[in-house]
Motif scaffolding. Structure first.
Motif, PDB file in Angstrom:
ATOM      1  N   ASP A   1       0.830  -1.209   0.000  1.00  0.00           N
ATOM      2  CA  ASP A   1       0.000   0.000   0.000  1.00  0.00           C
ATOM      3  C   ASP A   1       0.864   1.259   0.000  1.00  0.00           C
ATOM      4  OD1 ASP A   1      -2.253  -1.609   0.056  1.00  0.00           O
ATOM      5  OD2 ASP A   1      -2.294  -1.665   2.249  1.00  0.00           O
ATOM      6  N   VAL A   2       1.946   1.246   0.757  1.00  0.00           N
ATOM      7  CA  VAL A   2       2.845   2.403   0.788  1.00  0.00           C
ATOM      8  C   VAL A   2       3.493   2.608  -0.576  1.00  0.00           C
ATOM      9  CG1 VAL A   2       4.901   3.377   1.881  1.00  0.00           C
ATOM     10  CG2 VAL A   2       3.256   2.093   3.248  1.00  0.00           C
ATOM     11  N   LEU A   3       3.854   1.520  -1.250  1.00  0.00           N
ATOM     12  CA  LEU A   3       4.441   1.614  -2.583  1.00  0.00           C
ATOM     13  C   LEU A   3       3.466   2.259  -3.570  1.00  0.00           C
ATOM     14  CD1 LEU A   3       6.510   0.914  -4.795  1.00  0.00           C
ATOM     15  CD2 LEU A   3       5.512  -1.365  -4.879  1.00  0.00           C
ATOM     16  N   GLU A   4       2.212   1.836  -3.537  1.00  0.00           N
ATOM     17  CA  GLU A   4       1.213   2.410  -4.450  1.00  0.00           C
ATOM     18  C   GLU A   4       0.996   3.893  -4.167  1.00  0.00           C
ATOM     19  OE1 GLU A   4      -2.247   0.042  -4.015  1.00  0.00           O
ATOM     20  OE2 GLU A   4      -1.383  -1.724  -5.019  1.00  0.00           O
ATOM     21  N   HIS A   5       0.993   4.279  -2.887  1.00  0.00           N
ATOM     22  CA  HIS A   5       0.788   5.692  -2.570  1.00  0.00           C
ATOM     23  C   HIS A   5       2.000   6.533  -2.977  1.00  0.00           C
ATOM     24  CE1 HIS A   5      -0.652   9.272  -0.636  1.00  0.00           C
ATOM     25  NE2 HIS A   5       0.397   9.317   0.158  1.00  0.00           N
ATOM     26  N   LEU A   6       3.204   5.993  -2.850  1.00  0.00           N
ATOM     27  CA  LEU A   6       4.393   6.744  -3.276  1.00  0.00           C
ATOM     28  C   LEU A   6       4.374   6.986  -4.786  1.00  0.00           C
ATOM     29  CD1 LEU A   6       7.242   5.147  -1.131  1.00  0.00           C
ATOM     30  CD2 LEU A   6       6.363   7.469  -0.980  1.00  0.00           C
ATOM     31  N   GLU A   7       3.979   5.978  -5.550  1.00  0.00           N
ATOM     32  CA  GLU A   7       3.892   6.160  -6.997  1.00  0.00           C
ATOM     33  C   GLU A   7       2.820   7.194  -7.354  1.00  0.00           C
ATOM     34  OE1 GLU A   7       3.178   2.280  -8.463  1.00  0.00           O
ATOM     35  OE2 GLU A   7       5.290   1.648  -8.344  1.00  0.00           O
ATOM     36  N   TYR A   8       1.702   7.158  -6.650  1.00  0.00           N
ATOM     37  CA  TYR A   8       0.646   8.152  -6.902  1.00  0.00           C
ATOM     38  C   TYR A   8       1.116   9.556  -6.528  1.00  0.00           C
ATOM     39  CZ  TYR A   8      -3.597  10.843  -6.090  1.00  0.00           C
ATOM     40  OH  TYR A   8      -4.547  11.823  -6.092  1.00  0.00           O
ATOM     41  N   ALA A   9       1.781   9.707  -5.382  1.00  0.00           N
ATOM     42  CA  ALA A   9       2.265  11.020  -4.957  1.00  0.00           C
ATOM     43  C   ALA A   9       3.325  11.554  -5.919  1.00  0.00           C
ATOM     44  CB  ALA A   9       2.832  10.929  -3.538  1.00  0.00           C
ATOM     45  N   LYS A  10       4.159  10.676  -6.450  1.00  0.00           N
ATOM     46  CA  LYS A  10       5.169  11.107  -7.417  1.00  0.00           C
ATOM     47  C   LYS A  10       4.520  11.638  -8.688  1.00  0.00           C
ATOM     48  CE  LYS A  10       8.820   9.254 -10.344  1.00  0.00           C
ATOM     49  NZ  LYS A  10       9.542   8.009 -10.761  1.00  0.00           N
ATOM     50  N   ASN A  11       3.534  10.913  -9.207  1.00  0.00           N
ATOM     51  CA  ASN A  11       2.832  11.372 -10.413  1.00  0.00           C
ATOM     52  C   ASN A  11       2.081  12.671 -10.146  1.00  0.00           C
ATOM     53  OD1 ASN A  11       3.749   9.042 -11.648  1.00  0.00           O
ATOM     54  ND2 ASN A  11       1.895   7.901 -11.203  1.00  0.00           N
ATOM     55  N   GLU A  12       1.506  12.796  -8.959  1.00  0.00           N
ATOM     56  CA  GLU A  12       0.780  14.021  -8.619  1.00  0.00           C
ATOM     57  C   GLU A  12       1.731  15.217  -8.533  1.00  0.00           C
ATOM     58  OE1 GLU A  12      -2.628  15.378  -5.360  1.00  0.00           O
ATOM     59  OE2 GLU A  12      -1.247  13.747  -4.923  1.00  0.00           O
TER      60      GLU A  12
END
Length: 323
Positions: free
Chosen positions: A196-207
């Motif tokens: 879950d942390v990995l998915e949120h980091l990828e989302y935050a990077k794209n954002e």
């Protein structure tokens, strides 16, 4: 002495038995075939089974073109993108052509809805900031000036099905690392919540890339060689580009509790509480860490040397003791 011979061999004519050249055909192996009246034999060798021909396969192999050997970097023969290479790019037709024959431009309204969801609120906020700037005659505080020069993003995740005690070590693990390094740490982590942390980091990077333009390398001075700076926690890191995104802060927040029935013995039922926790990260660029490192080094450089007896004139002193 018993001789095991087939029954049909016993009724052979006596002339053949008493002949000078007896026949030994009964010793030759043969294939027998049972008929309606008696046993028959078939001395012909058994024919080999021939596989039936597949006309579809033969037709496919006949029509298949002879391709050249594969080239390094090219697509394989079994690639799903081979048809696109043969077909080429999509034709761009006139404005009156159907959508299937022409390439439509990007929908700017949809992009604007994602990048600027509340335009009226943004206009009111800009008007308020302009009024405040005029009232202060254009003077900005240091914090406001840094906001205009350095970019950052605060991203909060949804609630994960885990507790604060289990998610907090992962938040401490990614704090202070670059986004790419933090993603690698979570990819190889054995913790259940690391996915879950990995998915949120990828989302935050794209954002951060889309909304703030971070990590693109378009602004800021380019570094000729990698700088070795010291972070606020005392670690030494190498910085190759001032636009590299890193995780400045990471913390967890307690969410709502769920309930699940726990069926026990003797028909008893207990209710288990399932905690949820959210993760918040603050992403910044390496230009911020470079500035903080330079300010820290400048402060140490300007620090005065402490001496035990400073060289100053003695005042208000008496010649003799006062007691």
């Amino acid at each position: 002495m018993n001789l095991n011979l087939p029954s049909q061999r016993l009724f052979r004519p006596a002339a053949s038995i008493n002949s000078s050249k007896p026949s030994h055909n009964f010793l030759i192996p043969c294939n027998q075939r049972r008929t309606l009246f008696w046993f028959g034999k078939k001395n012909q060798p058994e024919a080999k089974a021939v596989a039936p021909k597949n006309t579809l396969t033969e037709e496919f192999l006949r029509k298949k073109p002879i391709t050249a050997p594969p080239v390094r970097g090219d697509l394989a023969s079994s690639s799903i993108f081979g048809d696109e290479m043969l077909a080429g790019p999509k034709p761009i037709g006139p404005a009156g052509a159907p959508d299937a024959l022409r390439e439509l431009p990007r929908n700017t309204d949809a992009m604007r809805a994602a990048l600027d969801p509340r335009p009226e609120s943004r206009k009111r906020w800009l008007r308020k900031m302009v009024i405040r700037t005029v009232a202060k005659r254009g003077r900005m505080t240091k914090k406001q000036f840094l906001k205009t020069q350095e970019r950052e993003l605060l991203s909060k995740s949804h609630d994960f099905s885990t507790s604060v005690k289990k998610l907090n070590p992962l938040a401490r693990q990614i704090a202070g690392k670059t986004v790419e390094e933090a993603i690698i740490q979570m990819r190889f982590s054995t913790k259940k919540a690391a996915k879950d942390v990995l998915e949120h980091l990828e989302y935050a990077k794209n954002e951060a890339i889309v909304k703030r333009g971070m990590g693109l390398g378009g602004s800021g001075k380019k570094i000729q060689q990698a700088l070795r700076i010291q972070t606020k926690d005392g670690k030494r890191v190498n910085v190759e580009s001032p636009t590299t995104i890193y995780v400045d802060q990471a913390w967890v927040g307690r969410g709502l509790y769920g309930s699940t029935p726990d069926y026990r013995a003797r028909g008893k039922v207990s209710m288990m509480t399932n905690p949820t926790t959210s993760l918040s990260v603050v992403l910044k660029e390496e230009a911020t860490r470079i500035r903080l490192h330079q300010e820290r080094e400048e402060k140490i450089k300007n620090r005065k040397v402490w001496v035990q007896l400073p060289n100053r004139p003695i005042t208000a002193q008496r010649q003799h003791y006062s007691w």
